[in-house]
Write a protein that holds these residues in place. Structure first.
Motif, mmCIF file in Angstrom:
data_model
loop_
_atom_site.group_PDB
_atom_site.id
_atom_site.type_symbol
_atom_site.label_atom_id
_atom_site.label_comp_id
_atom_site.label_asym_id
_atom_site.label_seq_id
_atom_site.Cartn_x
_atom_site.Cartn_y
_atom_site.Cartn_z
ATOM 1 N N VAL A 162 -6.984 4.504 -4.581
ATOM 2 C CA VAL A 162 -7.223 4.210 -5.996
ATOM 3 C C VAL A 162 -7.430 5.502 -6.771
ATOM 4 C CG1 VAL A 162 -8.750 3.047 -7.633
ATOM 5 C CG2 VAL A 162 -8.213 1.969 -5.441
ATOM 6 N N ARG A 163 -6.778 5.582 -7.919
ATOM 7 C CA ARG A 163 -6.901 6.733 -8.799
ATOM 8 C C ARG A 163 -7.665 6.355 -10.061
ATOM 9 N NH1 ARG A 163 -0.603 8.409 -8.961
ATOM 10 N NH2 ARG A 163 -0.528 6.229 -9.611
ATOM 11 N N TYR A 164 -8.094 7.349 -10.806
ATOM 12 C CA TYR A 164 -8.840 7.111 -12.033
ATOM 13 C C TYR A 164 -7.988 6.325 -13.026
ATOM 14 C CZ TYR A 164 -11.677 10.746 -9.974
ATOM 15 O OH TYR A 164 -12.443 11.462 -9.104
ATOM 16 N N GLY A 165 -8.551 5.240 -13.570
ATOM 17 C CA GLY A 165 -7.847 4.421 -14.534
ATOM 18 C C GLY A 165 -7.080 3.262 -13.919
ATOM 19 N N ASP A 166 -7.035 3.184 -12.570
ATOM 20 C CA ASP A 166 -6.332 2.097 -11.922
ATOM 21 C C ASP A 166 -7.052 0.762 -12.128
ATOM 22 O OD1 ASP A 166 -4.119 3.363 -10.894
ATOM 23 O OD2 ASP A 166 -5.026 3.794 -8.950
ATOM 24 N N SER A 167 -6.288 -0.315 -12.007
ATOM 25 C CA SER A 167 -6.841 -1.662 -12.049
ATOM 26 C C SER A 167 -6.085 -2.502 -11.039
ATOM 27 C CB SER A 167 -6.705 -2.264 -13.450
ATOM 28 O OG SER A 167 -5.333 -2.493 -13.736
ATOM 29 N N TRP B 57 -4.304 -5.153 -11.615
ATOM 30 C CA TRP B 57 -2.962 -5.494 -12.087
ATOM 31 C C TRP B 57 -2.034 -4.289 -12.142
ATOM 32 C CZ3 TRP B 57 -2.088 -2.698 -16.388
ATOM 33 C CH2 TRP B 57 -3.181 -2.387 -17.194
ATOM 34 N N SER B 58 -2.558 -3.082 -12.478
ATOM 35 C CA SER B 58 -1.673 -1.913 -12.554
ATOM 36 C C SER B 58 -1.188 -1.507 -11.167
ATOM 37 C CB SER B 58 -2.375 -0.749 -13.246
ATOM 38 O OG SER B 58 -3.440 -0.233 -12.474
ATOM 39 N N ILE B 59 -2.074 -1.580 -10.166
ATOM 40 C CA ILE B 59 -1.671 -1.253 -8.793
ATOM 41 C C ILE B 59 -0.670 -2.285 -8.286
ATOM 42 C CG2 ILE B 59 -2.477 -0.953 -6.422
ATOM 43 C CD1 ILE B 59 -5.194 -0.095 -7.609
ATOM 44 N N ALA B 60 -0.970 -3.565 -8.537
ATOM 45 C CA ALA B 60 -0.078 -4.630 -8.074
ATOM 46 C C ALA B 60 1.305 -4.511 -8.696
ATOM 47 C CB ALA B 60 -0.693 -5.989 -8.392
ATOM 48 N N ASN B 61 1.362 -4.307 -10.010
ATOM 49 C CA ASN B 61 2.663 -4.189 -10.680
ATOM 50 C C ASN B 61 3.441 -2.979 -10.191
ATOM 51 O OD1 ASN B 61 2.863 -6.438 -12.397
ATOM 52 N ND2 ASN B 61 1.443 -5.537 -13.843
ATOM 53 N N ARG B 62 2.719 -1.896 -9.907
ATOM 54 C CA ARG B 62 3.370 -0.673 -9.443
ATOM 55 C C ARG B 62 4.061 -0.893 -8.105
ATOM 56 N NH1 ARG B 62 -0.994 2.985 -9.164
ATOM 57 N NH2 ARG B 62 -0.930 2.926 -11.427
ATOM 58 N N HIS B 63 3.511 -1.820 -7.301
ATOM 59 C CA HIS B 63 4.054 -2.057 -5.971
ATOM 60 C C HIS B 63 4.776 -3.407 -5.866
ATOM 61 C CE1 HIS B 63 1.053 1.106 -5.234
ATOM 62 N NE2 HIS B 63 1.851 1.459 -4.254
ATOM 63 N N GLY B 64 5.105 -4.010 -7.019
ATOM 64 C CA GLY B 64 5.864 -5.245 -6.999
ATOM 65 C C GLY B 64 5.095 -6.411 -6.433
ATOM 66 N N MET B 65 3.775 -6.438 -6.681
ATOM 67 C CA MET B 65 2.925 -7.494 -6.137
ATOM 68 C C MET B 65 2.258 -8.271 -7.250
ATOM 69 S SD MET B 65 0.984 -5.491 -3.029
ATOM 70 C CE MET B 65 0.090 -6.998 -2.584
ATOM 71 N N LEU C 206 -13.163 -1.656 -8.603
ATOM 72 C CA LEU C 206 -12.332 -0.593 -8.063
ATOM 73 C C LEU C 206 -12.904 0.739 -8.498
ATOM 74 C CD1 LEU C 206 -8.684 -1.892 -8.687
ATOM 75 C CD2 LEU C 206 -9.978 -1.899 -6.546
ATOM 76 N N TYR C 207 -12.904 1.709 -7.598
ATOM 77 C CA TYR C 207 -13.366 3.033 -7.990
ATOM 78 C C TYR C 207 -12.489 4.094 -7.334
ATOM 79 C CZ TYR C 207 -15.792 2.715 -3.486
ATOM 80 O OH TYR C 207 -16.091 2.541 -2.168
ATOM 81 N N PRO C 208 -12.356 5.260 -7.958
ATOM 82 C CA PRO C 208 -11.471 6.307 -7.438
ATOM 83 C C PRO C 208 -11.834 6.689 -6.007
ATOM 84 C CG PRO C 208 -12.133 6.797 -9.675
ATOM 85 C CD PRO C 208 -12.969 5.632 -9.243
ATOM 86 N N GLY C 209 -10.792 6.892 -5.184
ATOM 87 C CA GLY C 209 -10.984 7.275 -3.798
ATOM 88 C C GLY C 209 -10.995 6.104 -2.840
ATOM 89 N N GLN C 210 -11.086 4.899 -3.351
ATOM 90 C CA GLN C 210 -11.105 3.701 -2.523
ATOM 91 C C GLN C 210 -9.698 3.455 -1.945
ATOM 92 O OE1 GLN C 210 -12.562 0.434 -4.755
ATOM 93 N NE2 GLN C 210 -12.013 -1.116 -3.260
#
Length: 405
Positions: free
Chosen positions: A265-270, A272-280, A297-301
């Motif tokens: 996880v990076r700063y600003g991630d959510s 939905w943003s992670i899921a959409n980025r990976h087609g999920m 969610l927190y950075p580094g996770q």
């Protein structure tokens, strides 16, 4: 804070889905968070209820529809904070609405009276007196934040989530001042430690006001290290770690699945943003990690990510047609859709997906793909942090909800 609507802020945490902590690339690690209180004339002295405070934010006064007043406890609180070795910052009650000229007049009065180093925080407390114009309110806030920045201080905007979303274009604020929000959202109970299950779902939050601790003191956690601004050359006490019995920020762990990879996880991630980025789908993403979309969610996770079916099939089909992780067939096509009725822009291509915005008739949506499933034709709108989806036709009745060009 002055005139704070505590009931609304408390209710906010009961309905807010915690998709992310919107912090920027300069954010501190989760173990390096800082704690402190904010004060006004309603607290005669500064408190140290948490026994680990390292900063204080105090009201110097404010402007109520053109009437400027001073908070007589400001100098006292400044001295007490300095005696405690705390970093000291300031907030100003900003009830100037969309009057940019009045905002400037207010700051011309208070900025020369600050009792803090350059670089320290000056926050505009915008929680009352907003005008009907979101654009006007936002213009006035940006005018004030620019004046604070140009005077050598760190500008922030304080409020609570429903008020901000109703009266301010938060995206414009964050575009110019990333990670500049100080947001109130009160957790259940009187623990002096923040419970991140109650975090208000907003991007760009640098400070979270998580409790009013029984009406005695407002408790805050600095998520990014922003309260160190202005004090970088002075020795500061190291932040204390949370005890073992405080709410845990550690995700549940399960054995890795054979069809998954990992994502940090990076700063600003959510979700939905992670899921959409990976087609999920974000619900699927949360599920395979043994969590829910209300989890923090927190950075580094580290998260487990299912194989990117969308990306793989796009590649195999020259990018023209592919299936996403839900099995829906998507077709690559660029265009513009104009709504002829009120429509929902959603985070997913499902009528049950969370709404991003309500589109009024005449709204234009630029899209890059379309799909027909579950009774509707959907289009996909690229966004800075993922995609938005709009149902544009009823597949059964063939009723169109707008026109294409």
């Amino acid at each position: 804070m002055f005139h704070k609507n505590k009931l609304i802020k408390f209710l906010t945490v009961a309905i807010a889905a915690v998709f992310f902590i919107g912090v920027g690339a300069t954010a501190a690690n989760a173990s390096d968070r800082y704690y402190g209180g904010d004060y006004s004339k309603y607290q005669t002295n500064v408190f140290n209820n948490t026994q680990h405070d390292s900063f204080a934010i105090d009201q110097i006064g404010g402007d109520v529809n053109g009437y400027i007043y001073e908070d007589w406890t400001y100098s006292r609180h400044a001295q007490q904070a300095h005696n405690n070795g705390w970093r000291f910052h300031t907030y100003i009650w900003d009830q100037t609405g969309s009057n940019s000229w009045e905002t400037q007049r207010m700051l011309n009065y208070f900025l020369p009276r600050l009792q803090q180093p350059k670089g320290a925080i000056v926050a505009l407390d915008f929680e009352a007196g907003a005008s009907w114009s979101v654009e006007g309110n936002t213009d006035a806030i940006l005018t004030g934040m620019r004046q604070i920045r140009d005077s050598g201080y760190t500008p922030m905007l304080y409020s609570y989530r429903p008020y901000l979303l109703a009266h301010v274009d938060v995206n414009r604020i964050l575009a110019e001042f990333p990670n500049s929000l100080w947001v109130a959202g009160y957790q259940n109970g009187l623990s002096v430690w923040p419970n991140y299950a109650n975090f208000p779902s907003m991007n760009g939050v640098a400070i979270w006001q998580y409790s009013d601790y029984g009406g005695q003191q407002d408790l805050n956690v600095d998520l990014t290290g922003i309260t160190r601004n202005g004090y970088g050359q002075q020795p500061q006490a190291q932040p204390k770690q949370q005890p073992a019995n405080c709410p845990s920020n550690t995700p549940n762990t399960q054995p890795a699945q054979s069809n998954t990879s990992t994502y940090t996880v990076r700063y600003g991630d959510s979700w939905w943003s992670i899921a959409n980025r990976h087609g999920m789908n974000m619900y699927t993403l949360a599920q395979i990690n043994g969590r829910s979309i209300n989890s923090m969610l927190y950075p580094g996770q580290t998260l487990r990510i299912r194989a990117n079916t969308q990306t793989a099939q796009q590649s195999n089909n020259s990018g023209s047609t592919w299936r996403d992780s839900l099995g829906d067939t998507w077709h690559k096509e660029n265009g513009t859709f104009t709504a002829n009725t009120w429509l929902n822009l959603r985070w997913g291509a499902r009528t049950t997906s969370a709404r991003i915005a309500l589109l009024n008739p005449g709204s234009e949506v630029k899209y890059d793909a379309w799909s027909s499933h579950n009774g509707y034709v959907w289009i996909r709108q690229p966004r800075n942090n993922g995609y938005g989806y709009v149902a544009v036709r009823n597949s059964a009745t063939h009723q169109p909800f707008g026109s294409f060009k």
